[in-house]
Motif scaffolding. Sequence first.
Motif, PDB file in Angstrom:
ATOM      1  N   UNK A 112       7.528 -10.586   1.254  1.00  0.00           N
ATOM      2  CA  UNK A 112       7.723  -9.139   1.215  1.00  0.00           C
ATOM      3  C   UNK A 112       9.194  -8.787   1.141  1.00  0.00           C
ATOM      4  N   UNK A 113      10.024  -9.496   1.934  1.00  0.00           N
ATOM      5  CA  UNK A 113      11.401  -9.045   2.101  1.00  0.00           C
ATOM      6  C   UNK A 113      12.285  -9.481   0.926  1.00  0.00           C
ATOM      7  N   UNK A 114      12.239 -10.775   0.575  1.00  0.00           N
ATOM      8  CA  UNK A 114      13.171 -11.274  -0.455  1.00  0.00           C
ATOM      9  C   UNK A 114      12.901 -10.643  -1.822  1.00  0.00           C
ATOM     10  N   UNK A 115      11.657 -10.655  -2.338  1.00  0.00           N
ATOM     11  CA  UNK A 115      11.435  -9.990  -3.622  1.00  0.00           C
ATOM     12  C   UNK A 115      11.744  -8.501  -3.574  1.00  0.00           C
ATOM     13  N   UNK A 116      11.441  -7.848  -2.447  1.00  0.00           N
ATOM     14  CA  UNK A 116      11.732  -6.424  -2.334  1.00  0.00           C
ATOM     15  C   UNK A 116      13.204  -6.149  -2.543  1.00  0.00           C
ATOM     16  N   UNK A 164       5.361 -10.018  -8.569  1.00  0.00           N
ATOM     17  CA  UNK A 164       4.124 -10.798  -8.433  1.00  0.00           C
ATOM     18  C   UNK A 164       4.169 -11.711  -7.221  1.00  0.00           C
ATOM     19  N   UNK A 165       5.378 -12.188  -6.853  1.00  0.00           N
ATOM     20  CA  UNK A 165       5.477 -13.014  -5.644  1.00  0.00           C
ATOM     21  C   UNK A 165       5.053 -12.178  -4.432  1.00  0.00           C
ATOM     22  N   UNK A 166       5.469 -10.908  -4.428  1.00  0.00           N
ATOM     23  CA  UNK A 166       5.032 -10.019  -3.344  1.00  0.00           C
ATOM     24  C   UNK A 166       3.581  -9.616  -3.526  1.00  0.00           C
ATOM     25  N   UNK A 167       3.143  -9.503  -4.771  1.00  0.00           N
ATOM     26  CA  UNK A 167       1.791  -9.038  -5.048  1.00  0.00           C
ATOM     27  C   UNK A 167       1.743  -7.552  -5.335  1.00  0.00           C
ATOM     28  N   UNK A 168       2.785  -7.002  -5.945  1.00  0.00           N
ATOM     29  CA  UNK A 168       2.739  -5.599  -6.325  1.00  0.00           C
ATOM     30  C   UNK A 168       4.121  -5.055  -6.613  1.00  0.00           C
ATOM     31  N   UNK A 186       6.722  -1.483  -6.736  1.00  0.00           N
ATOM     32  CA  UNK A 186       6.922  -0.424  -5.736  1.00  0.00           C
ATOM     33  C   UNK A 186       5.709   0.484  -5.540  1.00  0.00           C
ATOM     34  N   UNK A 187       4.904   0.690  -6.613  1.00  0.00           N
ATOM     35  CA  UNK A 187       3.772   1.623  -6.476  1.00  0.00           C
ATOM     36  C   UNK A 187       2.643   1.014  -5.664  1.00  0.00           C
ATOM     37  N   UNK A 188       2.354  -0.262  -5.964  1.00  0.00           N
ATOM     38  CA  UNK A 188       1.302  -0.877  -5.154  1.00  0.00           C
ATOM     39  C   UNK A 188       1.788  -1.052  -3.719  1.00  0.00           C
ATOM     40  N   UNK A 189       3.098  -1.255  -3.529  1.00  0.00           N
ATOM     41  CA  UNK A 189       3.615  -1.323  -2.163  1.00  0.00           C
ATOM     42  C   UNK A 189       3.329  -0.026  -1.429  1.00  0.00           C
ATOM     43  N   UNK A 190       3.505   1.109  -2.119  1.00  0.00           N
ATOM     44  CA  UNK A 190       3.215   2.398  -1.486  1.00  0.00           C
ATOM     45  C   UNK A 190       1.721   2.530  -1.205  1.00  0.00           C
ATOM     46  N   UNK A 191       0.881   2.105  -2.166  1.00  0.00           N
ATOM     47  CA  UNK A 191      -0.572   2.189  -1.948  1.00  0.00           C
ATOM     48  C   UNK A 191      -0.989   1.292  -0.788  1.00  0.00           C
ATOM     49  N   UNK A 192      -0.387   0.087  -0.724  1.00  0.00           N
ATOM     50  CA  UNK A 192      -0.734  -0.827   0.365  1.00  0.00           C
ATOM     51  C   UNK A 192      -0.294  -0.266   1.707  1.00  0.00           C
ATOM     52  N   UNK A 229       1.037  -3.312   6.874  1.00  0.00           N
ATOM     53  CA  UNK A 229       2.385  -3.083   7.392  1.00  0.00           C
ATOM     54  C   UNK A 229       3.423  -3.976   6.717  1.00  0.00           C
ATOM     55  N   UNK A 230       2.989  -5.101   6.094  1.00  0.00           N
ATOM     56  CA  UNK A 230       3.984  -5.936   5.426  1.00  0.00           C
ATOM     57  C   UNK A 230       4.574  -5.230   4.212  1.00  0.00           C
ATOM     58  N   UNK A 231       3.801  -4.286   3.636  1.00  0.00           N
ATOM     59  CA  UNK A 231       4.316  -3.555   2.478  1.00  0.00           C
ATOM     60  C   UNK A 231       5.479  -2.652   2.872  1.00  0.00           C
ATOM     61  N   UNK A 232       5.495  -2.198   4.148  1.00  0.00           N
ATOM     62  CA  UNK A 232       6.631  -1.385   4.601  1.00  0.00           C
ATOM     63  C   UNK A 232       7.909  -2.217   4.544  1.00  0.00           C
ATOM     64  N   UNK A 233       7.784  -3.518   4.898  1.00  0.00           N
ATOM     65  CA  UNK A 233       8.945  -4.401   4.813  1.00  0.00           C
ATOM     66  C   UNK A 233       9.478  -4.451   3.389  1.00  0.00           C
ATOM     67  N   UNK A 234       8.553  -4.525   2.416  1.00  0.00           N
ATOM     68  CA  UNK A 234       8.960  -4.549   1.010  1.00  0.00           C
ATOM     69  C   UNK A 234       9.737  -3.282   0.671  1.00  0.00           C
TER      70      UNK A 234
END
Lengths: 174, 177
Positions: free
Chosen positions: A109-113, B130-134, B136-142, B148-153
Amino acid sequence: MATGILPREAAIFFVPLVTLLLGILIGYLAQRSGYCSIGGFRDYFLFRHTRLLSGYLTLIVASCAGYLLFWFLTPDAMEHFFWALKSGVATPIPGAPGSLDTTAYLIFSIVPGFFVGLIAVFIGGCPIRQTVMASEGNYKAAWFFVGMCVGSVLFAAIVSGWVVALMRSLGFGV
Amino acid sequence: MELRYPRDTIRNISSVLIRHPAFLGATIGILAAFSQALLISAGGPEAYGFCVACHTRDLVNGMTNIVAGTSLALAAISKNSLLPVMSVAGVLIGGYISATLHREHRIKKGTRIEYLWYFLAGVAVLNLAMIFGGCPYRAALRTGYGDLTAILFIVAMAAGVILGAYLMLKKAEREDA
């Protein structure tokens, strides 16, 4: 297995159709508003403009409200809502590759973000903004989109294997 | 005149509303939830209503699998369906329709080296997303779905944006001086 409003036989037929219509609506509105998530954070940091940032924050709130609404209406389709309460605080929704332990997915989550934010601010827009600019006739954004298409094949064929092997060798495998 | 007045007001309000990013944010949020409620029987994952990076991956890999007979990885919802998710094609079509209708379609060219950088940025952004699995938009949806891991993203992304904007600001100041 979650079940939605449509039965499975109808859903597999309607997936491309519904997503296409949804995409056309989103593309139209995104072209009108200049919607961009990276641009929201950038404009707020540089100029304290909140217009674009409000779009991204509204997306988070509205998706939560939308999932809550459809959780009431069709609870079977929202099997794991609210995720953190049902599946654990540190568990991500599936989507990232491999079966690794929780720490690996926190790193994912953190590094790719961080690097998505860094790269996207240099090219002046997040994926949706680039896609819309490509449809407006911007050749640079069109090359970004081509890069995304090539990257998706590369990721599935090579990179995901590398990343999972790297995380396993670092001791994050299950 | 009195009869026309409310219609003009409605038109003004709707034109302001359509041009505001928050309206699109609300639209994506609600419609993503609706499309999950409608289509989840075709397969997971959850909170997958709209995502530029994942849906590009599904579209490209799904079509490659159909045309070339490969078996590149893609989400279950696209694998089970007749055709993969089409939202990115929709975004291109919708953006083109809107740009043409409002006379904002302009060909903007760059240099070859810029094309190369944008191409590499596209490859890099898609792979990182893709490493995260989404994206910025899918991060918001997640996040909306309760992951809660999407908040970290999102927080990490904001940090990356701030660093990048700071570097660009410094570069601009150096070029001015």
